[in-house]
Design a protein around this motif. Structure first.
Motif, short mmCIF file in Angstrom:
data_model
loop_
_atom_site.label_atom_id
_atom_site.label_comp_id
_atom_site.label_asym_id
_atom_site.label_seq_id
_atom_site.Cartn_x
_atom_site.Cartn_y
_atom_site.Cartn_z
N GLU A 112 39.14 -25.30 -8.90
CA GLU A 112 39.29 -26.75 -8.15
C GLU A 112 38.11 -26.82 -7.27
OE1 GLU A 112 42.96 -28.87 -6.16
OE2 GLU A 112 42.02 -27.17 -5.14
N HIS A 113 37.86 -25.79 -6.60
CA HIS A 113 36.67 -25.94 -5.53
C HIS A 113 35.39 -25.92 -6.11
CE1 HIS A 113 33.66 -24.18 -2.57
NE2 HIS A 113 34.52 -24.93 -1.89
N HIS A 114 35.22 -25.38 -7.12
CA HIS A 114 34.02 -25.55 -8.00
C HIS A 114 33.76 -27.05 -8.56
CE1 HIS A 114 30.29 -24.74 -10.25
NE2 HIS A 114 30.86 -24.95 -11.38
N TYR A 115 34.81 -27.36 -9.07
CA TYR A 115 34.79 -29.06 -9.76
C TYR A 115 34.54 -29.84 -8.70
CZ TYR A 115 34.82 -26.97 -14.37
OH TYR A 115 34.22 -26.74 -15.53
N GLY A 116 35.44 -29.63 -7.25
CA GLY A 116 35.56 -30.63 -6.32
C GLY A 116 36.51 -31.76 -6.65
N CYS A 117 37.72 -31.39 -7.47
CA CYS A 117 38.95 -32.18 -8.07
C CYS A 117 39.80 -31.43 -8.35
CB CYS A 117 38.15 -33.32 -8.66
SG CYS A 117 38.01 -32.66 -10.61
N ALA A 118 41.01 -32.03 -8.51
CA ALA A 118 42.13 -31.44 -8.88
C ALA A 118 42.15 -30.92 -10.43
CB ALA A 118 43.44 -32.44 -8.83
N MET A 119 42.69 -29.86 -10.86
CA MET A 119 42.39 -29.38 -12.26
C MET A 119 43.48 -29.35 -12.85
SD MET A 119 39.02 -29.64 -12.50
CE MET A 119 38.61 -28.78 -13.79
N ASP A 120 43.48 -29.41 -14.43
CA ASP A 120 44.37 -29.23 -15.39
C ASP A 120 43.83 -28.16 -16.42
OD1 ASP A 120 45.95 -29.17 -17.63
OD2 ASP A 120 45.85 -31.39 -18.01
N MET A 121 44.49 -26.96 -16.15
CA MET A 121 43.92 -25.85 -17.05
C MET A 121 45.07 -25.21 -17.89
SD MET A 121 42.69 -24.48 -13.12
CE MET A 121 44.07 -25.49 -12.59
N GLU A 122 44.43 -24.57 -18.87
CA GLU A 122 45.48 -23.60 -20.02
C GLU A 122 44.90 -22.17 -19.59
OE1 GLU A 122 45.56 -25.17 -23.79
OE2 GLU A 122 45.75 -27.37 -23.12
N TRP A 123 46.17 -21.42 -19.68
CA TRP A 123 45.54 -19.98 -19.40
C TRP A 123 46.41 -19.29 -20.66
CZ3 TRP A 123 49.78 -16.61 -19.19
CH2 TRP A 123 50.96 -17.27 -18.60
N ALA A 124 45.86 -18.03 -20.82
CA ALA A 124 46.50 -17.15 -21.75
C ALA A 124 46.48 -15.70 -21.31
CB ALA A 124 46.12 -17.29 -23.12
#
Length: 806
Positions: free
Chosen positions: A307-319
């Motif tokens: 989030e800090h890198h992109y500068g916006c709220a993020m939607d992520m998938e993890w495994a």
């Protein structure tokens, strides 16, 4: 390093500026590998085909003109959407790969396999549209993903199907709605090394609360097996919430919510002909949480980093790889719903009267709506849906979007907060309740119901048309005041709804709400579980506390986490938590409670509050409350929590309670711990100076103070006209204790209902010099305005007096 003219590019050579070249999904994967790998974020290796490769496929197979013609017939009404989509998909599926493109894909695939240390490595083949993940369009689930693909022929076939999926009916409809030119959107294919989550776990993660936009939490969903079931909503996943501001301290574990999902199925590897398949989970898998605490915290820290890198709220998938135990981020894109909401304005919904509860599940959004059920089993039955009805179904996928757009609300049997039904409902602005388990069995077409998402994390479906109120709150209308205006919050599940209010903290957090709703068990029944005589209660308690060898630990964990959600909402502002204030009849109503409570004629002025805490009847139960507060402050990190003791009748009783607290690790003044006392008994007013020697502050409970000052049972219908919090005798009490607290240097506020029900009462309190007023959230703006008005008049009056004196 990839050749600039090549139809394929390694992820490691991509950055987020390459959306036009490889789409949002693939450019984001490259961005993370290049820039976040050194910060510890693990992303599986892979490569992407370019937009030029897509157009080359189109032109080499001579299908551009045919595509344009088919789209034109559809937009002019000469062909249906299903006919158009099927015809265009056939053009792609019957096409041949240009030799240069096929060679480049296979050469890079073999290099990826070599890096992975195996022949024909298993890969995920993902679609990445070159116009996706824009601020107002997520394209979530619009194109296809193929998992566990291995071998040259299978890979090229999956890539061809990815191209075709750019023209599924749902993708065509979505682009048309969003105003994208179908002939200007290309598709990039991402080929990514598979994480063995089929024997591990996977899920979805947001760096923001999906329902309220609260930006200080990470939301994680988790299930066993491959992640498609979580995304599609065919499984009810575990849910975890982590408080971001405290993640930087390695000594803290700020996990503020854990909810075990049913996780009835999992997706695993299949055969070459059918690469994946769903199988039932074991009883052990259903009973266990997918993620350990250290894994939850690691994912949450990654979410903050991304989030800090992109500068916006993020939607992520993890495994999580089942072989190695390693965690990976397999996808990341900007969150597109809450980020686009107007910050200064939000609506508050409140149920006034309702029918019986029919089903419940996870609430999506915060609205209430009444309507008629339309139960649909399959998207093939779209023609049976009645516009404006409430859609009830088992689960949804992107094929359901045309129906969902026409619905007033949505109710599903399965799915979590990150399922397709939840994502699309948010995007469409529809209230939804997902994961009910049995809505399709209990509801029927034509039935009138009310869908309520306004009462917290748990959404309710009520019978009939409920009576509810809607209020629009505008933060621009909130003035600044010297007198602090705080919130009364009991329900942790609804706390995040109010994070945008510029409140000065929480003046009253009711512990008993968490106990009665999240725990439901009498604490003494957990301490003395083995000696319970009520076998039915014992069995129910055993089921609720499954997984806990130490039954009291269940109480401690649930209470600490429930209160932490309230403490997080306005952190780092003060949050005053009142220790349990049940009456004996209310305690007896908890599971196992009847064996530990006396039968009283008048519980309202009986064995309640402070008297319980040092009594042999409840002292062990109070010790659990203290353990929960210790965990809340010291392990989770919420040092903004202040303790408040209710119904403390005498100074000697205050001393006894403080001693018991100290014995349980809560010593006033240690680690900044403040202890307040409720002022709700005339003795608290009469001996305010002496009470101030033992407590850091007072909170006036106007309901009980009125009851005991006037001698009127507040629950008596016959005496209702006599119960008046604005009676002169009650005002005298309030004015007196405010004066005495001020002299003693103790803080004093009010957490009674009077300022919420009668905002004019705020003027009296301001004139008395009160430090804070705590009100129900829906009356915050009105009370704040009254306080500002009273303070302004006070300043004007003082100015006029000074002028007259001169």
């Amino acid at each position: 390093m990839s050749d600039a003219s090549s139809p394929v590019v390694w992820f490691e050579d991509l950055r987020r500026v390459d959306v036009a070249k490889v789409g949002g999904k693939n450019s984001s994967l490259g961005e993370m590998i290049q820039t976040l790998g050194q910060q510890g974020v693990d992303v599986p290796a892979g490569f992407a085909t370019t937009a030029d490769a897509y157009w080359n496929y189109v032109d080499e197979n001579g299908i551009r003109a045919a595509m344009t013609e088919l789209i034109g017939k559809w937009t002019s009404g000469k062909a249906s959407l299903p006919e158009t989509g099927e015809a265009i998909r056939k053009l792609f599926l019957h096409g041949e790969w240009p030799k240069a493109t096929a060679d480049a894909i296979l050469k890079t695939y073999h290099e990826l396999s070599k890096r992975a240390g195996r022949d024909n490595a298993s890969v995920a083949v993902r679609s990445s549209a070159t116009a996706e993940d824009l601020p107002d369009a997520s394209f979530a689930g619009q194109q296809e993903t193929y998992l566990n693909i291995a071998g040259e022929a299978s890979l090229l076939d999956a890539c061809r199907r990815c191209y075709a999926s750019l023209f599924t009916d749902r993708a065509i409809s979505y682009r048309q709605t969003k105003g994208f030119d179908h002939m200007k959107v290309a598709l990039s294919i991402g080929v990514q090394q598979m994480v063995r989550s089929d024997i591990g776990g996977s899920g979805v993660m947001f760096s923001i609360d999906t329902e309220t936009g609260f930006d200080k939490v990470v939301l994680i969903n988790a299930a066993w097996g491959l992640g498609e079931n979580v995304v599609q909503g065919t499984v009810d996943p575990d849910e975890y919430q982590v408080f971001k501001p405290l993640l930087g301290d390695p000594s803290l574990r700020p996990i503020i919510a854990r909810k075990r999902g049913a996780k009835a199925i999992k997706m695993i590897y299949g055969t070459q002909d059918q690469p994946t398949r769903n199988v039932p989970t074991s009883k052990a898998e259903r009973a266990a949480l997918v993620l350990r605490d250290d894994e939850i915290l690691k994912l949450a820290r990654w979410a903050v980093t991304i989030e800090h890198h992109y500068g916006c709220a993020m939607d992520m998938e993890w495994a999580r790889d089942g072989d190695t135990g390693r965690l990976f981020i397999v996808q990341a894109r900007p969150e597109t719903v809450q980020s686009n909401r107007e910050a200064a304005v939000f609506k508050s919904y409140r149920i006034k009267s309702k029918g019986k509860t029919l089903v419940s599940g996870l609430s999506i959004g915060d609205a209430i709506i009444s309507g008629t059920v339309c139960l649909i089993d399959s998207a093939k039955d779209i023609d049976q849906f009645i516009d404006g009805s409430i859609l009830v179904t088992s689960t949804t996928d992107p094929d359901w979007v045309p129906i969902m757009k026409r619905a007033a609300a949505i109710v599903t049997d399965h799915g979590g907060r990150t399922s397709h039904a939840a994502i699309v409902s948010r995007e469409l602005g529809l209230p939804a309740i997902v994961g009910t388990g049995n809505a399709t069995h209990l509801l029927h077409t034509g039935q009138e119901i009310t869908v309520s998402c306004a009462e917290g994390d748990e959404g309710q479906v009520y019978e009939g048309v409920a009576d509810y109120a809607v209020e629009t709150l505008n933060m621009d209308d909130v003035p600044e005041t010297k007198t602090k205006v705080m919130l009364n919050i009991g329900n942790p599940g609804a706390a995040f709804r109010w994070w945008k209010l510029p409140a000065d903290g929480v003046g009253l957090a009711r512990m008993e709400f968490v106990i009665s709703n999240a725990i439901r068990i009498h604490p003494m029944a957990l301490v003395h579980f083995d000696r319970l005589k009520d076998e039915a209660a014992k069995q129910e308690i055993a089921a609720i506390t499954a997984g806990y060898q130490d039954k009291p630990a269940f109480f401690v964990d649930q209470l600490a986490e429930g209160l932490s959600r309230i403490a997080a909402t306005l952190y780092p502002k003060p949050v005053i938590v009142r220790m349990s204030d049940f009456k004996t009849n209310e305690y007896a109503g908890l599971l196992g409670g009847a064996e530990f409570e006396p039968d009283e004629e008048n519980p309202m002025i009986g064995f309640r509050g402070a008297s319980r805490y040092y009594s042999p009847r409840y002292r062990e139960g109070f010790a659990l409350e203290c353990r929960a507060i210790r965990k809340l402050r010291n392990e989770l990190g919420f040092r903004n929590v202040i303790i408040m003791i209710p119904f403390c009748r005498s100074v000697s009783e205050a001393q006894k309670v403080l001693q018991v607290m100290a014995e349980n690790g809560l010593r006033r003044g240690e680690d900044g711990l403040q202890v307040y006392v409720m002022c709700e008994i005339p003795s608290n007013v009469i001996l305010a100076k002496q009470f101030a020697e033992h407590f850091d502050g007072f909170s006036i409970g106007s309901n009980d103070l009125t009851q005991l000052t006037l001698g009127v049972d507040r629950d008596s219908g016959d005496l209702a006209e006599l119960f008046d919090e604005q009676d002169d005798a009650v005002k005298w009490m309030i004015r007196s204790v405010i004066t005495e607290a001020g002299k003693a240097g103790a803080k004093i506020g009010i957490c009674g209902q009077a300022p919420s029900d009668h905002p004019d009462f705020a003027k009296f309190l301001v004139d008395c010099g009160i430090d804070s007023i705590s009100v129900s959230p829906d009356s915050f703006v009105a009370v704040k305005q009254k306080v500002a008005e009273a303070e302004g008049k006070g300043v004007l009056a003082a100015s006029l007096r000074a002028s007259a004196g001169g």
